[in-house]
Design an enzyme around this catalytic site. Sequence first.
Site, PDB file in Angstrom:
ATOM      1  N   LYS A 143      62.265  -8.495  16.148  1.00 24.64           N
ATOM      2  CA  LYS A 143      61.016  -9.269  16.072  1.00 24.64           C
ATOM      3  C   LYS A 143      59.847  -8.385  15.650  1.00 24.64           C
ATOM      4  CE  LYS A 143      57.507 -10.506  19.354  1.00 24.64           C
ATOM      5  NZ  LYS A 143      57.017  -9.159  19.571  1.00 24.64           N
ATOM      6  N   ASN A 144      59.869  -7.117  16.060  1.00 25.05           N
ATOM      7  CA  ASN A 144      58.732  -6.255  15.736  1.00 25.05           C
ATOM      8  C   ASN A 144      58.868  -5.548  14.390  1.00 25.05           C
ATOM      9  OD1 ASN A 144      57.603  -7.176  18.033  1.00 25.05           O
ATOM     10  ND2 ASN A 144      57.868  -5.305  19.241  1.00 25.05           N
ATOM     11  N   ARG A 180      59.251 -17.191  20.724  1.00 19.26           N
ATOM     12  CA  ARG A 180      58.565 -16.271  19.800  1.00 19.26           C
ATOM     13  C   ARG A 180      59.434 -15.058  19.486  1.00 19.26           C
ATOM     14  NH1 ARG A 180      53.874 -13.707  21.710  1.00 19.26           N
ATOM     15  NH2 ARG A 180      54.272 -12.537  19.837  1.00 19.26           N
ATOM     16  N   VAL A 220      50.636   1.720  28.105  1.00 20.96           N
ATOM     17  CA  VAL A 220      50.396   1.189  26.751  1.00 20.96           C
ATOM     18  C   VAL A 220      49.465  -0.034  26.789  1.00 20.96           C
ATOM     19  CG1 VAL A 220      51.484   0.289  24.652  1.00 20.96           C
ATOM     20  CG2 VAL A 220      52.624   2.087  25.974  1.00 20.96           C
ATOM     21  N   ASP A 253      57.793  -2.714  26.250  1.00 18.45           N
ATOM     22  CA  ASP A 253      58.480  -4.017  26.233  1.00 18.45           C
ATOM     23  C   ASP A 253      59.738  -4.037  27.103  1.00 18.45           C
ATOM     24  OD1 ASP A 253      56.716  -5.255  24.358  1.00 18.45           O
ATOM     25  OD2 ASP A 253      57.606  -4.000  22.832  1.00 18.45           O
ATOM     26  N   ARG A 259      43.885  -6.516  23.632  1.00 20.35           N
ATOM     27  CA  ARG A 259      44.497  -6.441  22.305  1.00 20.35           C
ATOM     28  C   ARG A 259      43.468  -6.570  21.178  1.00 20.35           C
ATOM     29  NH1 ARG A 259      50.362  -9.014  22.085  1.00 20.35           N
ATOM     30  NH2 ARG A 259      50.688  -7.162  20.836  1.00 20.35           N
ATOM     31  N   ARG A 261      50.017 -12.138  16.013  1.00 17.16           N
ATOM     32  CA  ARG A 261      49.198 -10.970  15.660  1.00 17.16           C
ATOM     33  C   ARG A 261      49.479 -10.492  14.234  1.00 17.16           C
ATOM     34  NH1 ARG A 261      46.244  -8.902  19.114  1.00 17.16           N
ATOM     35  NH2 ARG A 261      46.163  -6.803  18.265  1.00 17.16           N
ATOM     36  N   CYS A 279      50.826 -12.148  22.775  1.00 13.01           N
ATOM     37  CA  CYS A 279      50.914 -12.212  24.237  1.00 13.01           C
ATOM     38  C   CYS A 279      49.637 -11.721  24.904  1.00 13.01           C
ATOM     39  CB  CYS A 279      52.078 -11.350  24.711  1.00 13.01           C
ATOM     40  SG  CYS A 279      53.661 -12.076  24.306  1.00 13.01           S
TER      41      CYS A 279
HETATM   42  N1  EPU Z   1      44.908  -1.218  20.379  1.00 11.35           N
HETATM   43  C1  EPU Z   1      43.534  -1.164  20.300  1.00 11.35           C
HETATM   44  N2  EPU Z   1      42.947  -1.507  19.111  1.00 11.35           N
HETATM   45  C2  EPU Z   1      43.674  -1.910  18.034  1.00 11.35           C
HETATM   46  C3  EPU Z   1      45.084  -1.948  18.115  1.00 11.35           C
HETATM   47  C4  EPU Z   1      45.678  -1.596  19.314  1.00 11.35           C
HETATM   48  O1  EPU Z   1      42.858  -0.804  21.267  1.00 11.35           O
HETATM   49  O2  EPU Z   1      43.081  -2.222  16.974  1.00 11.35           O
HETATM   50  C5  EPU Z   1      45.562  -0.859  21.658  1.00 11.35           C
HETATM   51  C6  EPU Z   1      46.284  -2.067  22.265  1.00 11.35           C
HETATM   52  O3  EPU Z   1      45.393  -2.915  22.966  1.00 11.35           O
HETATM   53  C7  EPU Z   1      47.318  -1.406  23.155  1.00 11.35           C
HETATM   54  C8  EPU Z   1      47.676  -0.149  22.357  1.00 11.35           C
HETATM   55  O4  EPU Z   1      46.600   0.083  21.434  1.00 11.35           O
HETATM   56  O5  EPU Z   1      46.737  -1.046  24.376  1.00 11.35           O
HETATM   57  C9  EPU Z   1      48.975  -0.218  21.598  1.00 11.35           C
HETATM   58  O6  EPU Z   1      48.977  -1.339  20.756  1.00 11.35           O
HETATM   59  P1  EPU Z   1      49.822  -1.407  19.397  1.00 11.35           P
HETATM   60  O7  EPU Z   1      48.882  -1.563  18.252  1.00 11.35           O
HETATM   61  O8  EPU Z   1      50.788  -0.270  19.387  1.00 11.35           O
HETATM   62  O9  EPU Z   1      50.627  -2.753  19.607  1.00 11.35           O
HETATM   63  P2  EPU Z   1      50.830  -3.943  18.590  1.00 11.35           P
HETATM   64  O10 EPU Z   1      51.105  -3.435  17.223  1.00 11.35           O
HETATM   65  O11 EPU Z   1      49.775  -4.978  18.763  1.00 11.35           O
HETATM   66  C10 EPU Z   1      53.440  -4.004  18.817  1.00 11.35           C
HETATM   67  C11 EPU Z   1      54.443  -5.012  19.281  1.00 11.35           C
HETATM   68  C12 EPU Z   1      54.380  -5.148  20.782  1.00 11.35           C
HETATM   69  C13 EPU Z   1      54.677  -3.794  21.400  1.00 11.35           C
HETATM   70  C14 EPU Z   1      53.663  -2.773  20.876  1.00 11.35           C
HETATM   71  C15 EPU Z   1      53.907  -1.361  21.401  1.00 11.35           C
HETATM   72  C16 EPU Z   1      54.540  -6.494  17.399  1.00 11.35           C
HETATM   73  C17 EPU Z   1      54.262  -7.840  16.836  1.00 11.35           C
HETATM   74  N3  EPU Z   1      54.153  -6.283  18.643  1.00 11.35           N
HETATM   75  O12 EPU Z   1      52.174  -4.546  19.179  1.00 11.35           O
HETATM   76  O13 EPU Z   1      55.394  -6.057  21.149  1.00 11.35           O
HETATM   77  O14 EPU Z   1      54.583  -3.886  22.795  1.00 11.35           O
HETATM   78  O15 EPU Z   1      53.699  -2.747  19.440  1.00 11.35           O
HETATM   79  O16 EPU Z   1      55.137  -0.899  20.973  1.00 11.35           O
HETATM   80  O17 EPU Z   1      55.124  -5.640  16.743  1.00 11.35           O
HETATM   81  C18 EPU Z   1      56.451  -7.671  22.453  1.00 11.35           C
HETATM   82  O18 EPU Z   1      57.377  -7.565  21.648  1.00 11.35           O
HETATM   83  O19 EPU Z   1      56.501  -8.343  23.523  1.00 11.35           O
HETATM   84  C19 EPU Z   1      55.206  -6.967  22.154  1.00 11.35           C
HETATM   85  C20 EPU Z   1      54.082  -7.156  22.820  1.00 11.35           C
END
Ligand code: EPU
Length: 426
Positions: A7-8, A404, A318, A296, A110, A81, A105
Amino acid sequence: MTVRGAKNLVPKAMVAALLGDSPSVLRNVPEIKDVAVVTSLLKIHGVTVTKDEATGDLTMDPSGTKTATSNEIDTHAGDSRIPILFCGPLLHSLGEALIPNLGGCKIGDRPIDFHLDVLRHFGAVIDKAGPLGTSIRAPHGLTGAKISLPYPSVGATEQVLLTAVRAKGTTEVENAAIEPEILDLISLLQKMGAIITVGRDRVIRIIGVDRLNGYNHKALPDRNESASWASAALVTNGDIYVEGAAQRDLTAFLHTYRQIGGEFEVTDGGIRFFHPGGELKPLILETDVHPGFMTDWQQPLVVALTQASGVSIIHETVYENRFGFTNALVEMGAKVQLHSECLGAIPCRFGQRNFQHSAVITGPTPLVGADIDIPDLRGGFSHLIAALAAEGTSRVTGIELINRGYEKFMDKLTDLGARVEMNEIA
Ligand code: EPU
């Protein structure tokens, strides 16, 4: 059971198809809501998306890429997202991008500040486009940049990659995420003709090229779904063979699984996860970016820890708000205390800021069925496996959130022998 593409990774691979000047083919695509959302977003941007009904493979032809109307965009506000990752590819093709407000989520604030900073580094101009979205332009094209991320964010690293591959000149990003899904995205971009090297210490360098072709790629398997079913096996005293699970991407998880008393057997085609009998052992654990213990994996594992003999401590570093799901576990009889202090040594952004991001779990405690409303994807899955281990019947609402990220999960539960019944609520 079988796990398919991650999914990611899959939705991001679909966005990458916008960068090519010929069609891309993505294989191992799961039937999940995030894929449906991105398919629809690609279509409103003029991409022809065709699904092979026999295999599920997607062919995406970006030759008709166009700007979507704000009405079309608005219908996707809050869905996921992924739309923020359309920015780089759309700016390269059209010079502009209109992005709906994001969903995903509720496991923390976020924000998207890292993404917007990255885009500004490349020369993009960002305006708020009314209450539902953001408008982004690149009046002078996009130029490579030297970027240092404040945190190794998965999404922000993907933003850099999807923008830099066709930007003018060289981009260097420090403190980048190096999750397996990121490396798989790099592999498919390389197939398209991108020039990318992953250096030491989380530095990625990209030399922009004028054009990219389409790709043909098999998505890496979903390690988070694999780990979820692994925890389900422990919680229910079960034995689950997860076809498609890949050991290489689960090293930290497998280490922890064995530490708490779970067992596994790795074969070429997948991994068998099982409860070998005896007591589960408590442990002290911190979530972290790759190659650490992935956030996760934390939620389903917490359910297993409610059945371990002794006190476990988990420090979530995280997301600031990923323990909300434990309230329902407490209602079901688990002993979980949340703390705002950092109960661990990893430098974390949430200490002293009132975020309940450390959990102390005392087990074993018998669980009893309850009425639960699912809060988020992984938390929801965790509630379901707690309900399966609980005495009595649980009534769970909000189950569509699980679609999802977990393909055909009701069928999989039934195949495993769970007694589940789906009722429409009027
Ligand atoms: N963050 C910020 N500002 C930003 C972007 C991120 O402060 O502009 C913070 C976030 O709030 C968080 C941290 O940085 O505290 C890490 O966020 P990251 O950007 O790594 O996460 P993401 O890309 O939004 C993806 C996965 C998540 C997974 C995380 C960490 C997808 C669609 N989602 O999210 O998956 O937990 O990376 O590996 O790829 C899930 O699968 O349930 C899920 C939440």
